[in-house]
Scaffold this motif. Sequence first.
Motif, PDB file in Angstrom:
ATOM      1  N   VAL A  90      -5.143 -25.533 -23.471  1.00 43.17           N
ATOM      2  CA  VAL A  90      -4.707 -24.358 -22.705  1.00 43.17           C
ATOM      3  C   VAL A  90      -4.690 -24.756 -21.231  1.00 43.17           C
ATOM      4  CG1 VAL A  90      -5.226 -21.989 -22.045  1.00 43.17           C
ATOM      5  CG2 VAL A  90      -5.570 -22.733 -24.411  1.00 43.17           C
ATOM      6  N   GLN A  91      -3.486 -24.941 -20.693  1.00 41.97           N
ATOM      7  CA  GLN A  91      -3.363 -25.319 -19.287  1.00 41.97           C
ATOM      8  C   GLN A  91      -3.414 -24.113 -18.363  1.00 41.97           C
ATOM      9  OE1 GLN A  91      -0.577 -29.038 -18.762  1.00 41.97           O
ATOM     10  NE2 GLN A  91       0.491 -27.563 -20.063  1.00 41.97           N
ATOM     11  N   HIS A  92      -2.978 -22.960 -18.873  1.00 38.02           N
ATOM     12  CA  HIS A  92      -2.770 -21.801 -17.997  1.00 38.02           C
ATOM     13  C   HIS A  92      -2.916 -20.540 -18.841  1.00 38.02           C
ATOM     14  CE1 HIS A  92      -1.326 -19.243 -14.909  1.00 38.02           C
ATOM     15  NE2 HIS A  92      -0.026 -19.382 -15.090  1.00 38.02           N
ATOM     16  N   LEU A  93      -3.695 -19.570 -18.337  1.00 33.38           N
ATOM     17  CA  LEU A  93      -4.028 -18.380 -19.116  1.00 33.38           C
ATOM     18  C   LEU A  93      -3.137 -17.176 -18.865  1.00 33.38           C
ATOM     19  CD1 LEU A  93      -7.937 -18.211 -19.147  1.00 33.38           C
ATOM     20  CD2 LEU A  93      -6.412 -18.355 -21.128  1.00 33.38           C
ATOM     21  N   PRO A 109      -9.479 -22.088 -37.978  1.00 35.18           N
ATOM     22  CA  PRO A 109     -10.891 -21.942 -37.582  1.00 35.18           C
ATOM     23  C   PRO A 109     -11.588 -23.241 -37.218  1.00 35.18           C
ATOM     24  CG  PRO A 109     -10.619 -21.610 -39.949  1.00 35.18           C
ATOM     25  CD  PRO A 109      -9.244 -21.659 -39.369  1.00 35.18           C
ATOM     26  N   GLU A 110     -11.012 -24.384 -37.599  1.00 34.29           N
ATOM     27  CA  GLU A 110     -11.629 -25.666 -37.236  1.00 34.29           C
ATOM     28  C   GLU A 110     -11.100 -26.202 -35.912  1.00 34.29           C
ATOM     29  OE1 GLU A 110     -14.149 -26.798 -39.064  1.00 34.29           O
ATOM     30  OE2 GLU A 110     -13.827 -24.980 -40.248  1.00 34.29           O
ATOM     31  N   CYS A 111     -10.097 -25.547 -35.353  1.00 37.21           N
ATOM     32  CA  CYS A 111      -9.479 -26.026 -34.116  1.00 37.21           C
ATOM     33  C   CYS A 111     -10.390 -25.741 -32.926  1.00 37.21           C
ATOM     34  CB  CYS A 111      -8.134 -25.339 -33.925  1.00 37.21           C
ATOM     35  SG  CYS A 111      -7.200 -25.928 -32.488  1.00 37.21           S
ATOM     36  N   ARG A 112     -10.423 -26.666 -31.985  1.00 30.80           N
ATOM     37  CA  ARG A 112     -11.187 -26.469 -30.756  1.00 30.80           C
ATOM     38  C   ARG A 112     -10.220 -26.233 -29.601  1.00 30.80           C
ATOM     39  NH1 ARG A 112     -16.002 -30.554 -29.882  1.00 30.80           N
ATOM     40  NH2 ARG A 112     -16.845 -28.683 -28.883  1.00 30.80           N
ATOM     41  N   LEU A 113     -10.642 -25.416 -28.658  1.00 33.00           N
ATOM     42  CA  LEU A 113      -9.808 -25.041 -27.512  1.00 33.00           C
ATOM     43  C   LEU A 113     -10.267 -25.809 -26.287  1.00 33.00           C
ATOM     44  CD1 LEU A 113      -8.676 -21.455 -26.588  1.00 33.00           C
ATOM     45  CD2 LEU A 113      -9.566 -22.975 -24.834  1.00 33.00           C
ATOM     46  N   VAL A 114      -9.339 -26.507 -25.641  1.00 29.91           N
ATOM     47  CA  VAL A 114      -9.643 -27.333 -24.464  1.00 29.91           C
ATOM     48  C   VAL A 114      -9.036 -26.669 -23.239  1.00 29.91           C
ATOM     49  CG1 VAL A 114      -9.444 -29.622 -23.420  1.00 29.91           C
ATOM     50  CG2 VAL A 114      -9.601 -29.388 -25.923  1.00 29.91           C
ATOM     51  N   CYS A 115      -9.863 -26.430 -22.220  1.00 27.88           N
ATOM     52  CA  CYS A 115      -9.391 -25.762 -21.004  1.00 27.88           C
ATOM     53  C   CYS A 115     -10.340 -26.095 -19.862  1.00 27.88           C
ATOM     54  CB  CYS A 115      -9.320 -24.241 -21.213  1.00 27.88           C
ATOM     55  SG  CYS A 115     -10.934 -23.463 -21.548  1.00 27.88           S
ATOM     56  N   THR A 116     -10.041 -25.602 -18.672  1.00 29.49           N
ATOM     57  CA  THR A 116     -10.945 -25.794 -17.544  1.00 29.49           C
ATOM     58  C   THR A 116     -12.150 -24.856 -17.680  1.00 29.49           C
ATOM     59  OG1 THR A 116      -9.887 -24.101 -16.184  1.00 29.49           O
ATOM     60  CG2 THR A 116      -8.985 -26.340 -16.056  1.00 29.49           C
ATOM     61  N   ALA A 117     -13.194 -25.151 -16.915  1.00 34.59           N
ATOM     62  CA  ALA A 117     -14.371 -24.288 -16.934  1.00 34.59           C
ATOM     63  C   ALA A 117     -14.021 -22.882 -16.459  1.00 34.59           C
ATOM     64  CB  ALA A 117     -15.469 -24.892 -16.059  1.00 34.59           C
ATOM     65  N   LYS A 118     -13.147 -22.783 -15.452  1.00 38.36           N
ATOM     66  CA  LYS A 118     -12.722 -21.470 -14.960  1.00 38.36           C
ATOM     67  C   LYS A 118     -11.970 -20.718 -16.050  1.00 38.36           C
ATOM     68  CE  LYS A 118     -12.175 -18.374 -11.708  1.00 38.36           C
ATOM     69  NZ  LYS A 118     -13.313 -17.631 -11.147  1.00 38.36           N
ATOM     70  N   ALA A 119     -11.126 -21.416 -16.773  1.00 39.08           N
ATOM     71  CA  ALA A 119     -10.388 -20.777 -17.860  1.00 39.08           C
ATOM     72  C   ALA A 119     -11.338 -20.299 -18.949  1.00 39.08           C
ATOM     73  CB  ALA A 119      -9.357 -21.738 -18.432  1.00 39.08           C
ATOM     74  N   LEU A 154      -6.043 -33.118 -15.039  1.00 35.08           N
ATOM     75  CA  LEU A 154      -6.089 -33.017 -13.583  1.00 35.08           C
ATOM     76  C   LEU A 154      -6.123 -31.547 -13.207  1.00 35.08           C
ATOM     77  CD1 LEU A 154      -3.305 -35.633 -12.795  1.00 35.08           C
ATOM     78  CD2 LEU A 154      -5.768 -35.999 -12.651  1.00 35.08           C
ATOM     79  N   MET A 155      -7.079 -31.168 -12.391  1.00 39.79           N
ATOM     80  CA  MET A 155      -7.215 -29.769 -12.011  1.00 39.79           C
ATOM     81  C   MET A 155      -6.103 -29.388 -11.025  1.00 39.79           C
ATOM     82  SD  MET A 155      -9.852 -28.972 -13.844  1.00 39.79           S
ATOM     83  CE  MET A 155      -9.226 -30.212 -15.009  1.00 39.79           C
ATOM     84  N   ALA A 156      -5.557 -28.206 -11.208  1.00 40.93           N
ATOM     85  CA  ALA A 156      -4.474 -27.713 -10.340  1.00 40.93           C
ATOM     86  C   ALA A 156      -4.725 -26.259  -9.962  1.00 40.93           C
ATOM     87  CB  ALA A 156      -3.133 -27.867 -11.044  1.00 40.93           C
ATOM     88  N   PRO A 157      -5.888 -25.988  -9.331  1.00 42.82           N
ATOM     89  CA  PRO A 157      -6.202 -24.590  -9.000  1.00 42.82           C
ATOM     90  C   PRO A 157      -5.173 -23.987  -8.050  1.00 42.82           C
ATOM     91  CG  PRO A 157      -7.670 -26.098  -7.822  1.00 42.82           C
ATOM     92  CD  PRO A 157      -6.906 -26.917  -8.825  1.00 42.82           C
ATOM     93  N   MET A 158      -4.799 -22.740  -8.331  1.00 35.76           N
ATOM     94  CA  MET A 158      -3.835 -21.956  -7.555  1.00 35.76           C
ATOM     95  C   MET A 158      -2.423 -22.532  -7.596  1.00 35.76           C
ATOM     96  SD  MET A 158      -5.764 -19.563  -7.120  1.00 35.76           S
ATOM     97  CE  MET A 158      -4.404 -18.526  -6.587  1.00 35.76           C
ATOM     98  N   HIS A 160      -0.354 -21.701 -10.445  1.00 36.56           N
ATOM     99  CA  HIS A 160      -0.528 -20.751  -9.354  1.00 36.56           C
ATOM    100  C   HIS A 160      -1.648 -19.766  -9.619  1.00 36.56           C
ATOM    101  CE1 HIS A 160       1.737 -17.448 -11.481  1.00 36.56           C
ATOM    102  NE2 HIS A 160       1.919 -18.502 -12.228  1.00 36.56           N
ATOM    103  N   TRP A 161      -2.521 -20.064 -10.621  1.00 34.43           N
ATOM    104  CA  TRP A 161      -3.731 -19.300 -10.897  1.00 34.43           C
ATOM    105  C   TRP A 161      -4.934 -20.222 -10.707  1.00 34.43           C
ATOM    106  CZ3 TRP A 161      -3.989 -15.342 -15.495  1.00 34.43           C
ATOM    107  CH2 TRP A 161      -3.115 -14.278 -15.257  1.00 34.43           C
ATOM    108  N   PRO A 162      -6.147 -19.657 -10.565  1.00 35.14           N
ATOM    109  CA  PRO A 162      -7.299 -20.519 -10.242  1.00 35.14           C
ATOM    110  C   PRO A 162      -7.769 -21.406 -11.385  1.00 35.14           C
ATOM    111  CG  PRO A 162      -7.992 -18.234 -10.535  1.00 35.14           C
ATOM    112  CD  PRO A 162      -6.497 -18.223 -10.514  1.00 35.14           C
ATOM    113  N   GLU A 163      -7.362 -21.104 -12.626  1.00 30.46           N
ATOM    114  CA  GLU A 163      -7.893 -21.840 -13.784  1.00 30.46           C
ATOM    115  C   GLU A 163      -6.974 -22.944 -14.278  1.00 30.46           C
ATOM    116  OE1 GLU A 163      -4.746 -19.963 -16.007  1.00 30.46           O
ATOM    117  OE2 GLU A 163      -5.619 -19.785 -14.035  1.00 30.46           O
ATOM    118  N   VAL A 164      -5.897 -23.228 -13.547  1.00 31.36           N
ATOM    119  CA  VAL A 164      -4.834 -24.101 -14.053  1.00 31.36           C
ATOM    120  C   VAL A 164      -5.245 -25.572 -14.029  1.00 31.36           C
ATOM    121  CG1 VAL A 164      -2.464 -24.886 -13.660  1.00 31.36           C
ATOM    122  CG2 VAL A 164      -3.053 -22.470 -13.373  1.00 31.36           C
ATOM    123  N   MET A 165      -4.792 -26.282 -15.050  1.00 34.20           N
ATOM    124  CA  MET A 165      -4.854 -27.744 -15.041  1.00 34.20           C
ATOM    125  C   MET A 165      -3.525 -28.264 -15.570  1.00 34.20           C
ATOM    126  SD  MET A 165      -7.226 -28.655 -18.354  1.00 34.20           S
ATOM    127  CE  MET A 165      -6.727 -28.238 -20.034  1.00 34.20           C
TER     128      MET A 165
END
Length: 414
Positions: A90-93, A109-119, A154-158, A160-165
């Motif tokens: 999940v790059q962007h919420l 149900p076995e899938c894991r979700l990968v995202c930033t800590a903010k996300a 690579l983190m890409a905050p703003m 255009h949202w704060p949780e983006v990578m």
Amino acid sequence: MKSSGTNNIEVRVFSVGENTGITGFCCADHAVRFFERQYPLAEGMTYNSYVIDDEKLTVVDTVDASVEKTWRESLDRFLRGKRSPDYLIVQHLEPDHSAAIGNFMKDFPECRLVCTAKAAQMLPQFAAGISPERIVAVREDDTLDTGCRQLTFLMAPMVHWPEVMVMYDPMSSTLFSADAFGTFGTALALQGASGELSGATLVSDWRGEARRYYANICGKYGAQVQALLKKVSALDIARLCPLHGPVIHLSEFNPVPLYDRWSNWEPEDNGCVIFVSSLHGGTLAAAYELETMLAAQGVETRVFDMMGADLAEAVSQAFANKGLVFMSPTYDGAMMPAMRGLLSRLQSKGLRGRVVGVVENGSWAPVAGRLMTEELQRMKDMEIVEPKVTVRTRLTDESRQALEALAENLAGRL
């Protein structure tokens, strides 16, 4: 390439590149007429999702609610006979990319979700009930081993949202760029998904809708876009996979210089746009005379009538051109509402560094020129060219001479 859907919704499944192991799902909503309920869409919108076929099967982002059903049908057909997904990246919420997360995670149900800590913090707002044990929060330069690949985040905050990578796949030299390098519309993306999009078409047709998208969606965050461009400049990138619009192969077309220019608020050329609001036609007539005067000075100029206009396109044109002229009559002791809306939007998008002229019209107590000037002075590095021209209902010899002087001075600066 496989296509499925209805008259208004379709999904095209395509190979992102030869031997990349990446499959794209280009989901087109032809019926939607406004993006974020404010930006007009002449031909709908696309939402992209991707699958990376490796020892660990990885899905990159989901889609908008409007296309979720058709996307899942296409994805399930693609997955038939394969193992279930191991990861959902999940790059962007934002809801146009997260609407399908809840159902997806429930069905796998076995899938894991990968995202930033903010996300991860924000996730319950968009997909409730996902166990924290299923979430992998990643940081700058973290990698995910999917077998033959080490996906890098690579983190890409703003942007255009704060949780983006964004995510880089070094094996295929692919940058999954989230909302960066996206466009409005469906035509280019569907052509690309069908294998019918040439580099020449990208060069000629991508810029307009991509700029309109960038200026209105990401325009305020130029500094953050610059930070992201600096990070990815060291990478060997063969293609860009955005969440909207076509996949871009850099061997055919490189949009990075345009993004560099836009995110520095640098104009693409030295043309001039005359933005005009007019009550009874007198201000509009003056705008067309000014256009002729500037053209005679060798300045490429267009008149943009704000009556019923696409404000998003007006912002895009302001990003594209070095010269801007704002023309409005006085209305209710102020400027015209459409002009006030335009100047407010340009301020919110951080526009700066332009050469501008101001023309007001007023039959008895003109104040629009002063008010427009005050709004422009709230923006950075705006060079206001003299004279400020006042028209009394319609042009006279005196006001026409002032308009000529403005045209000459603008041309000298452009």
